[in-house]
Motif scaffolding. Structure first.
Motif, PDB file in Angstrom:
ATOM      1  N   TRP A 118       0.845  -1.202   0.000  1.00  0.00           N
ATOM      2  CA  TRP A 118       0.000   0.000   0.000  1.00  0.00           C
ATOM      3  C   TRP A 118       0.882   1.254   0.000  1.00  0.00           C
ATOM      4  N   PHE A 119       1.876   1.278   0.903  1.00  0.00           N
ATOM      5  CA  PHE A 119       2.771   2.439   0.992  1.00  0.00           C
ATOM      6  C   PHE A 119       3.584   2.604  -0.296  1.00  0.00           C
ATOM      7  N   PHE A 120       4.027   1.503  -0.851  1.00  0.00           N
ATOM      8  CA  PHE A 120       4.833   1.545  -2.072  1.00  0.00           C
ATOM      9  C   PHE A 120       4.041   2.140  -3.229  1.00  0.00           C
ATOM     10  N   TYR A 121       2.796   1.661  -3.411  1.00  0.00           N
ATOM     11  CA  TYR A 121       1.978   2.156  -4.523  1.00  0.00           C
ATOM     12  C   TYR A 121       1.515   3.598  -4.297  1.00  0.00           C
ATOM     13  N   GLU A 122       1.156   3.924  -3.046  1.00  0.00           N
ATOM     14  CA  GLU A 122       0.575   5.230  -2.744  1.00  0.00           C
ATOM     15  C   GLU A 122       1.627   6.324  -2.621  1.00  0.00           C
ATOM     16  N   GLN A 123       2.680   6.089  -1.866  1.00  0.00           N
ATOM     17  CA  GLN A 123       3.620   7.149  -1.521  1.00  0.00           C
ATOM     18  C   GLN A 123       4.879   7.170  -2.394  1.00  0.00           C
ATOM     19  N   ILE A 124       5.286   6.012  -2.888  1.00  0.00           N
ATOM     20  CA  ILE A 124       6.520   5.962  -3.679  1.00  0.00           C
ATOM     21  C   ILE A 124       6.212   6.041  -5.175  1.00  0.00           C
ATOM     22  N   LEU A 125       5.409   5.100  -5.674  1.00  0.00           N
ATOM     23  CA  LEU A 125       5.047   5.141  -7.094  1.00  0.00           C
ATOM     24  C   LEU A 125       3.962   6.171  -7.382  1.00  0.00           C
ATOM     25  N   GLN A 126       3.061   6.378  -6.426  1.00  0.00           N
ATOM     26  CA  GLN A 126       1.909   7.277  -6.587  1.00  0.00           C
ATOM     27  C   GLN A 126       1.037   6.834  -7.767  1.00  0.00           C
ATOM     28  N   VAL A 127       0.669   5.565  -7.727  1.00  0.00           N
ATOM     29  CA  VAL A 127      -0.205   4.988  -8.752  1.00  0.00           C
ATOM     30  C   VAL A 127      -1.610   5.565  -8.595  1.00  0.00           C
ATOM     31  N   PRO A 128      -2.205   6.108  -9.649  1.00  0.00           N
ATOM     32  CA  PRO A 128      -3.517   6.765  -9.512  1.00  0.00           C
ATOM     33  C   PRO A 128      -4.647   5.838  -9.046  1.00  0.00           C
ATOM     34  N   ILE A 129      -4.630   4.568  -9.471  1.00  0.00           N
ATOM     35  CA  ILE A 129      -5.720   3.647  -9.119  1.00  0.00           C
ATOM     36  C   ILE A 129      -5.127   2.355  -8.573  1.00  0.00           C
ATOM     37  N   TYR A 130      -5.560   2.000  -7.369  1.00  0.00           N
ATOM     38  CA  TYR A 130      -5.115   0.759  -6.729  1.00  0.00           C
ATOM     39  C   TYR A 130      -6.352  -0.074  -6.437  1.00  0.00           C
ATOM     40  N   ILE A 131      -6.398  -1.270  -7.007  1.00  0.00           N
ATOM     41  CA  ILE A 131      -7.566  -2.143  -6.887  1.00  0.00           C
ATOM     42  C   ILE A 131      -7.187  -3.388  -6.096  1.00  0.00           C
ATOM     43  N   ILE A 132      -8.009  -3.717  -5.116  1.00  0.00           N
ATOM     44  CA  ILE A 132      -7.844  -4.940  -4.340  1.00  0.00           C
ATOM     45  C   ILE A 132      -9.096  -5.780  -4.554  1.00  0.00           C
ATOM     46  N   PHE A 133      -8.898  -7.024  -4.983  1.00  0.00           N
ATOM     47  CA  PHE A 133     -10.025  -7.885  -5.349  1.00  0.00           C
ATOM     48  C   PHE A 133      -9.948  -9.199  -4.587  1.00  0.00           C
ATOM     49  N   ASP A 134     -11.090  -9.583  -4.015  1.00  0.00           N
ATOM     50  CA  ASP A 134     -11.207 -10.858  -3.315  1.00  0.00           C
ATOM     51  C   ASP A 134     -11.904 -11.851  -4.241  1.00  0.00           C
ATOM     52  N   PRO A 135     -11.181 -12.767  -4.877  1.00  0.00           N
ATOM     53  CA  PRO A 135     -11.805 -13.688  -5.827  1.00  0.00           C
ATOM     54  C   PRO A 135     -12.817 -14.629  -5.188  1.00  0.00           C
ATOM     55  N   ASP A 136     -12.641 -14.913  -3.912  1.00  0.00           N
ATOM     56  CA  ASP A 136     -13.561 -15.847  -3.242  1.00  0.00           C
ATOM     57  C   ASP A 136     -14.894 -15.179  -2.916  1.00  0.00           C
ATOM     58  N   GLY A 137     -14.846 -13.986  -2.338  1.00  0.00           N
ATOM     59  CA  GLY A 137     -16.083 -13.312  -1.948  1.00  0.00           C
ATOM     60  C   GLY A 137     -16.621 -12.345  -2.992  1.00  0.00           C
ATOM     61  N   GLY A 138     -15.796 -12.001  -3.983  1.00  0.00           N
ATOM     62  CA  GLY A 138     -16.235 -11.100  -5.040  1.00  0.00           C
ATOM     63  C   GLY A 138     -16.149  -9.626  -4.689  1.00  0.00           C
ATOM     64  N   LEU A 139     -15.537  -9.272  -3.546  1.00  0.00           N
ATOM     65  CA  LEU A 139     -15.447  -7.874  -3.145  1.00  0.00           C
ATOM     66  C   LEU A 139     -14.376  -7.163  -3.970  1.00  0.00           C
ATOM     67  N   LEU A 140     -14.762  -6.043  -4.567  1.00  0.00           N
ATOM     68  CA  LEU A 140     -13.851  -5.212  -5.345  1.00  0.00           C
ATOM     69  C   LEU A 140     -13.687  -3.874  -4.645  1.00  0.00           C
ATOM     70  N   GLU A 141     -12.451  -3.580  -4.232  1.00  0.00           N
ATOM     71  CA  GLU A 141     -12.139  -2.290  -3.615  1.00  0.00           C
ATOM     72  C   GLU A 141     -11.405  -1.423  -4.636  1.00  0.00           C
ATOM     73  N   PHE A 142     -11.949  -0.250  -4.897  1.00  0.00           N
ATOM     74  CA  PHE A 142     -11.401   0.663  -5.896  1.00  0.00           C
ATOM     75  C   PHE A 142     -10.876   1.893  -5.167  1.00  0.00           C
ATOM     76  N   HIS A 143      -9.554   1.992  -5.070  1.00  0.00           N
ATOM     77  CA  HIS A 143      -8.924   3.098  -4.356  1.00  0.00           C
ATOM     78  C   HIS A 143      -8.310   4.070  -5.362  1.00  0.00           C
ATOM     79  N   GLN A 144      -8.642   5.348  -5.225  1.00  0.00           N
ATOM     80  CA  GLN A 144      -8.140   6.370  -6.137  1.00  0.00           C
ATOM     81  C   GLN A 144      -7.299   7.384  -5.379  1.00  0.00           C
TER      82      GLN A 144
END
Length: 262
Positions: free
Chosen positions: A126-152
């Motif tokens: 999380w820190f690497f993508y957010e603070q170092i790379l500063q990726v605009p969209i970070y998605i976390i997906f749970d294939p078992d439960g189907g939960l999709l988290e869309f972080h911008q």
């Protein structure tokens, strides 16, 4: 006394030849299938351009405070790279092209790393993508439960975004909606991440396109058979009419002649 936060001195260097990746690919056969399915529908629908880089489980690199860091994302989309390289094993943003526009992580039995904001070496994802790379969209997906988290990324931090009325998220940088879908592919039945275009049409997989083509061919065959049956019915009806006229002593050809005389 408030602890001082060490500022980040970030630079961009290629992966050293002798560097051992900290993040080993998770032993989960579903993750490569999920990643491959995301790319497949994009490729079939013509969304992938030569200058793009779409990959999974390969090193994204940065050097922070003199220490080299590499993280292996489950799926990454980079709009433009400086050079087309076959069989790329690592990628350093800024040095080799743009920063990733989208990074995805699929939850597995190894919990926590996707949410880790650990700042000290080695930093959490999380820190690497957010603070170092500063990726605009970070998605976390749970294939078992189907939960999709869309972080911008907003004001330097990730904000969780809610989906639209169809349960999907619009991604302007790629021009598509992303959402979840339940079904079967490659022997796996469960939740998948799928793409939809701006009009709400699902981007198909190869197996779905083959099935669509099979159904189209079957419909065309049925139409041809129906047309042949209609022509055969007309032919038989004409034969019966001719037979009836002849039984009445009427020459069918004379009717045609009379009908064409001016």
């Amino acid at each position: 006394m408030v602890a001082q936060i060490t500022p980040l001195d970030i630079c961009w260097q290629p992966l050293p030849d002798d560097f051992q990746l900290e993040d080993e690919p998770v032993e989960n056969t579903g993750q490569p299938i999920l990643a491959g399915a995301l790319r497949e529908s994009l490729e079939i629908s013509g969304f992938i351009q030569e200058q793009m880089l779409i990959a999974s489980n390969f090193a994204i690199c940065a050097t922070v405070n003199g220490q080299f860091i590499a993280k292996a994302a489950d799926w990454v989309y980079i709009p433009r790279v400086n050079q087309i390289v076959g069989d790329r094993t690592s990628y350093t943003p800024h040095l080799e092209g743009e920063i990733p526009a989208i990074v995805m992580e699929f939850l597995s039995q190894t919990e926590g790393e996707e949410y880790s904001s650990k700042r000290t070496y080695p930093p959490g994802k999380w820190f690497f993508y957010e603070q170092i790379l500063q990726v605009p969209i970070y998605i976390i997906f749970d294939p078992d439960g189907g939960l999709l988290e869309f972080h911008q990324l907003e004001n330097g931090h990730y904000e969780l975004k809610q989906p639209d009325e169809n349960g999907r998220h619009w991604i302007a940088t790629i021009g598509l909606h992303l959402g979840t879908w339940r079904g079967t592919k490659e022997g796996r039945t469960g939740y998948w991440l799928r793409w939809w275009d701006e009009s709400g049409n699902l981007l198909p997989w190869a197996v779905e396109m083959v099935e669509q083509e099979r159904q189209r061919a079957e419909q065309e065959k049925q139409r041809a058979e129906q047309e042949a049956q209609r022509a055969e019915q007309e032919r038989r009806q004409k034969e019966r009419l001719i037979a009836y006229l002849q039984s009445q002593g009427i020459d069918p050809d004379s009717l045609l002649t009379d009908g064409t005389e001016g």
